[in-house]
Design a protein around this motif. Structure first.
Motif, PDB file in Angstrom:
ATOM      1  N   GLU A 149       0.510   2.297   2.014  1.00 49.39           N
ATOM      2  CA  GLU A 149       1.214   3.780   2.245  1.00 49.39           C
ATOM      3  C   GLU A 149       1.568   3.394   3.717  1.00 49.39           C
ATOM      4  O   GLU A 149       0.532   3.516   4.495  1.00 49.39           O
ATOM      5  CB  GLU A 149       0.366   4.970   1.975  1.00 49.39           C
ATOM      6  CG  GLU A 149       0.176   5.258   0.441  1.00 49.39           C
ATOM      7  CD  GLU A 149       1.258   5.694  -0.191  1.00 49.39           C
ATOM      8  OE1 GLU A 149       2.279   6.107   0.544  1.00 49.39           O
ATOM      9  OE2 GLU A 149       1.283   5.741  -1.377  1.00 49.39           O
ATOM     10  N   ARG A 150       2.672   3.132   4.253  1.00 52.14           N
ATOM     11  CA  ARG A 150       2.958   3.103   5.707  1.00 52.14           C
ATOM     12  C   ARG A 150       2.221   4.153   6.517  1.00 52.14           C
ATOM     13  O   ARG A 150       1.580   3.850   7.484  1.00 52.14           O
ATOM     14  CB  ARG A 150       4.332   3.037   5.908  1.00 52.14           C
ATOM     15  CG  ARG A 150       4.704   2.609   7.137  1.00 52.14           C
ATOM     16  CD  ARG A 150       6.345   2.143   7.349  1.00 52.14           C
ATOM     17  NE  ARG A 150       6.356   1.594   8.450  1.00 52.14           N
ATOM     18  CZ  ARG A 150       7.396   0.451   9.083  1.00 52.14           C
ATOM     19  NH1 ARG A 150       7.970  -0.154   8.005  1.00 52.14           N
ATOM     20  NH2 ARG A 150       7.420   0.275  10.334  1.00 52.14           N
ATOM     21  N   GLU A 151       2.435   5.320   6.069  1.00 51.70           N
ATOM     22  CA  GLU A 151       1.946   6.539   6.902  1.00 51.70           C
ATOM     23  C   GLU A 151       0.412   6.610   6.972  1.00 51.70           C
ATOM     24  O   GLU A 151      -0.099   6.951   8.010  1.00 51.70           O
ATOM     25  CB  GLU A 151       2.557   7.879   6.282  1.00 51.70           C
ATOM     26  CG  GLU A 151       3.971   8.110   6.884  1.00 51.70           C
ATOM     27  CD  GLU A 151       4.970   7.463   5.825  1.00 51.70           C
ATOM     28  OE1 GLU A 151       4.517   6.587   4.694  1.00 51.70           O
ATOM     29  OE2 GLU A 151       6.205   7.502   6.083  1.00 51.70           O
ATOM     30  N   ALA A 152      -0.130   5.981   6.175  1.00 53.47           N
ATOM     31  CA  ALA A 152      -1.579   5.921   5.951  1.00 53.47           C
ATOM     32  C   ALA A 152      -2.391   4.857   7.007  1.00 53.47           C
ATOM     33  O   ALA A 152      -3.303   5.043   7.326  1.00 53.47           O
ATOM     34  CB  ALA A 152      -2.032   5.559   4.651  1.00 53.47           C
ATOM     35  N   ILE A 153      -1.584   4.141   7.478  1.00 48.80           N
ATOM     36  CA  ILE A 153      -2.113   2.837   8.241  1.00 48.80           C
ATOM     37  C   ILE A 153      -2.587   3.286   9.629  1.00 48.80           C
ATOM     38  O   ILE A 153      -1.727   3.845  10.477  1.00 48.80           O
ATOM     39  CB  ILE A 153      -1.128   1.521   8.351  1.00 48.80           C
ATOM     40  CG1 ILE A 153      -0.743   1.027   6.976  1.00 48.80           C
ATOM     41  CG2 ILE A 153      -1.669   0.671   9.449  1.00 48.80           C
ATOM     42  CD1 ILE A 153       0.275  -0.078   7.170  1.00 48.80           C
ATOM     43  N   PRO A 154      -3.794   3.191  10.131  1.00 48.08           N
ATOM     44  CA  PRO A 154      -4.246   3.841  11.214  1.00 48.08           C
ATOM     45  C   PRO A 154      -3.632   2.857  12.578  1.00 48.08           C
ATOM     46  O   PRO A 154      -4.422   1.635  12.576  1.00 48.08           O
ATOM     47  CB  PRO A 154      -5.734   3.781  11.123  1.00 48.08           C
ATOM     48  CG  PRO A 154      -6.132   2.665  10.081  1.00 48.08           C
ATOM     49  CD  PRO A 154      -4.940   2.626   9.131  1.00 48.08           C
TER      50      PRO A 154
ATOM     51  N   ILE B 256      -6.004   3.110   2.574  1.00 42.12           N
ATOM     52  CA  ILE B 256      -4.222   2.797   2.868  1.00 42.12           C
ATOM     53  C   ILE B 256      -3.549   2.520   1.685  1.00 42.12           C
ATOM     54  O   ILE B 256      -2.158   2.420   1.780  1.00 42.12           O
ATOM     55  CB  ILE B 256      -4.145   1.803   3.945  1.00 42.12           C
ATOM     56  CG1 ILE B 256      -4.725   0.388   3.567  1.00 42.12           C
ATOM     57  CG2 ILE B 256      -4.667   2.104   5.492  1.00 42.12           C
ATOM     58  CD1 ILE B 256      -4.242  -0.713   4.296  1.00 42.12           C
ATOM     59  N   GLY B 257      -4.091   2.385   0.528  1.00 46.63           N
ATOM     60  CA  GLY B 257      -3.330   2.124  -0.776  1.00 46.63           C
ATOM     61  C   GLY B 257      -4.200   1.588  -1.881  1.00 46.63           C
ATOM     62  O   GLY B 257      -5.336   1.808  -1.739  1.00 46.63           O
ATOM     63  N   ARG B 258      -3.528   0.775  -2.877  1.00 50.79           N
ATOM     64  CA  ARG B 258      -4.179   0.699  -3.946  1.00 50.79           C
ATOM     65  C   ARG B 258      -3.703  -0.839  -4.462  1.00 50.79           C
ATOM     66  O   ARG B 258      -2.684  -1.165  -4.171  1.00 50.79           O
ATOM     67  CB  ARG B 258      -3.934   1.795  -4.931  1.00 50.79           C
ATOM     68  CG  ARG B 258      -2.614   1.885  -5.711  1.00 50.79           C
ATOM     69  CD  ARG B 258      -2.318   3.152  -6.264  1.00 50.79           C
ATOM     70  NE  ARG B 258      -2.261   4.298  -5.300  1.00 50.79           N
ATOM     71  CZ  ARG B 258      -1.334   4.480  -4.518  1.00 50.79           C
ATOM     72  NH1 ARG B 258       0.043   3.861  -4.500  1.00 50.79           N
ATOM     73  NH2 ARG B 258      -1.286   5.341  -3.483  1.00 50.79           N
ATOM     74  N   ILE B 259      -4.726  -1.222  -5.551  1.00 51.24           N
ATOM     75  CA  ILE B 259      -4.316  -2.612  -5.967  1.00 51.24           C
ATOM     76  C   ILE B 259      -3.775  -2.308  -7.239  1.00 51.24           C
ATOM     77  O   ILE B 259      -4.043  -1.314  -7.999  1.00 51.24           O
ATOM     78  CB  ILE B 259      -5.975  -3.320  -6.015  1.00 51.24           C
ATOM     79  CG1 ILE B 259      -6.581  -3.630  -4.820  1.00 51.24           C
ATOM     80  CG2 ILE B 259      -5.465  -4.380  -6.892  1.00 51.24           C
ATOM     81  CD1 ILE B 259      -5.800  -4.707  -4.004  1.00 51.24           C
ATOM     82  N   THR B 260      -2.753  -3.409  -7.611  1.00 49.10           N
ATOM     83  CA  THR B 260      -2.001  -3.282  -8.650  1.00 49.10           C
ATOM     84  C   THR B 260      -2.069  -4.452  -9.462  1.00 49.10           C
ATOM     85  O   THR B 260      -2.247  -5.541  -8.888  1.00 49.10           O
ATOM     86  CB  THR B 260      -0.250  -3.091  -8.337  1.00 49.10           C
ATOM     87  OG1 THR B 260      -0.076  -4.170  -7.467  1.00 49.10           O
ATOM     88  CG2 THR B 260      -0.407  -1.905  -7.564  1.00 49.10           C
TER      89      THR B 260
END
Lengths: 324, 324
Positions: free
Chosen positions: B235-240, B287-291
């Motif tokens: 998630e781009r917005e989640a990157i600190p 920041i995201g998840r594994i797929t």
């Protein structure tokens, strides 16, 4: 075709011998190694830099790979240790042909296989100038049994393995413009680390101190004496000279004293110790004794003279490389 | 006054922190290290080459020493390990002032002391061109507990420590000709390896896979996914984002994606795992998840686009350096 870094890492990973003590090798942040129980870890690092330790016009790529790894394995041998894994940090100029890289890896990995050493990691980079190699070798030794430089005592006998001066004599020939083929002069192009000899000396508790002859007898003996806080007397006539050429002739004795890169072992043993004349097929020669007086003397026909450390300058005008 | 090699080795030996697991340090053929029982050995090697990883006109010598060791310590952190000893292979141009060498050693040894790491050996040589550094760090980890890159599974959550893009933003400023003082921009000049965070994640068995952010999020995430044979959605917005300057402003988000040398940790954890928001004082951000699909996607306002590995080029026109 010039190399690419991605292809380089892929090639190394594909060809690298693995197994032994390596739990996780190339492809993670750090390698994970397993050391036998009740053993300690040995670590040594050695640069091989173009223009300092080798020249591409004199040394084929296989030879450069072989010699780079020999430097590290020889340090493990000098501790009486067992090598486990090697790590290759390799910086290459952008225009280097892929064939050079393949030859280099072949020479390095052939020697690694000979001693069942895994290539477990390293680093790659573009080089600002020339081929830059740093080899790390990790090994093991039973706890408390590493043969250090500092164990020599007055009256110990001094021994060397193999013959000396051969590598420097070939290098002198290269400097003089002679074309010398790698297969005809293994003393310089394919020196072999004395792993089995080092381990034998440790298992039988023969050696009281040991160092490998990378910088030359006069310099490496000085290192050993400095760490042991002793001196030594060496019999000039006892030093085993390398023989080169056809018909084979002994090398200039000065090269046996000051020439480096023979990768033989220099060790001491207590005066009463029985030391075999040959270990793992390699001759072992007594060349002198340790003294409490910290001077290092060379005895020629009974007359002692100072033996200053004049280890081989790898390349005239270039600096020395010395481990630790 | 230019340095001499003998004085260099003597200075290193005199100032090097020692103890811990080091049985025999500088001054023998190889170092002898003791590893705690039921532990495995971690080994990592990292080049820091002038013109590739640093420039002397931009980076003070203390900074170059600090950053060189950070590279190695950060790799140990990414395995959840404890660093024990560092080895310094250092090739220096002949005309280098002694003061430069002193500053370099100060930066390196200060960081070593902070983490109780001994300087246990290395190699020195004259450099054919520029300052050439290869740092080896040896550490330990309880047997079977190293956090590798290959442990991520589909549905795992992806986390990063700290903030991203700060180091690259400073480097961009240096390229633009700005004079940036080391003490004002620790993100680039004094990055700190996340040793405590890595160990916490290992002890609590939180992380399923981990890598350090040396090459940049997009590239290092690709490494982790490749080794785990998975993909990811970020998630781009989640990157600190790192904040720099006075008043502090967030960095260009592209630098948080592709900028390297932040030395933060990127890790994954199973979906049900409780992950603290802060570990050892460092923020931890999902920041995201594994797929299971091996693609790596960047989600911006709900829309997915490919996230290609575009890790930071340390210097324009120069090659990458990538561990292993």
């Amino acid at each position: 075709m010039p190399f690419t870094e991605k292809s380089l890492i892929a090639r190394i990973r594909q060809r690298a011998p693995s197994g032994g003590g390596v739990v996780t090798g190339i492809g993670d942040d750090a390698a994970v190694l397993r050391i036998p129980p009740a053993h300690e870890v040995l670590v040594t690092t050695d640069f091989s830099l173009e223009g300092i330790h080798f020249r591409r016009k004199w040394h084929p790529p296989e030879v450069i790979g072989h010699r780079a790894l020999t430097r590290g394995l020889s340090d493990i041998a000098a501790m009486g240790g067992q090598p486990i894994a090697a790590f290759l940090s390799l910086a290459l100029p952008r225009d280097l042909p892929q064939a050079w890289v393949d030859g280099f890896l072949k020479g390095l990995l052939n020697l690694a296989r000979t001693f069942k050493v895994s290539l477990a990691g390293g680093d790659t980079a573009e080089s600002p100038a020339g081929v830059l190699i740093d080899i790390v070798v990790v090994g093991s030794v039973p706890r408390g049994q590493a043969i250090v430089r500092s164990g020599a005592r007055a009256h110990d006998r001094v021994y060397v393995t193999g013959t000396l001066g051969g590598s420097a004599a070939v290098l002198r020939g290269l400097f003089a413009g002679r074309r010398l083929r790698a297969r005809d002069f293994p003393q310089h192009f394919h020196p072999m680390p004395r792993i089995e000899v080092g381990q034998f000396l440790r298992r039988r508790a023969i050696a009281s101190a040991m160092i490998d002859l990378s910088d030359g007898l006069s310099t490496d003996l000085a290192h050993l004496c400095e760490e042991s806080r002793v001196g030594a007397e060496i019999e000039r006539e006892a030093i085993p000279l390398a023989h080169l050429g056809k018909p084979a002739k002994p090398v200039d004795p000065i090269l046996a004293l000051n020439g480096g890169e023979d990768y033989e072992l220099l060790f001491t043993a207590r005066p009463g110790m029985r030391v075999p004349r040959r270990i793992a097929g390699i001759p072992v020669t007594p060349i002198g004794r340790i003294t409490s007086d910290p001077q290092i003397l060379l005895i020629t026909r009974g007359k002692p003279v100072d033996l200053p450390p004049k280890g081989w300058q790898h390349f005239e005008g270039a600096g020395r490389s010395r481990s630790k």
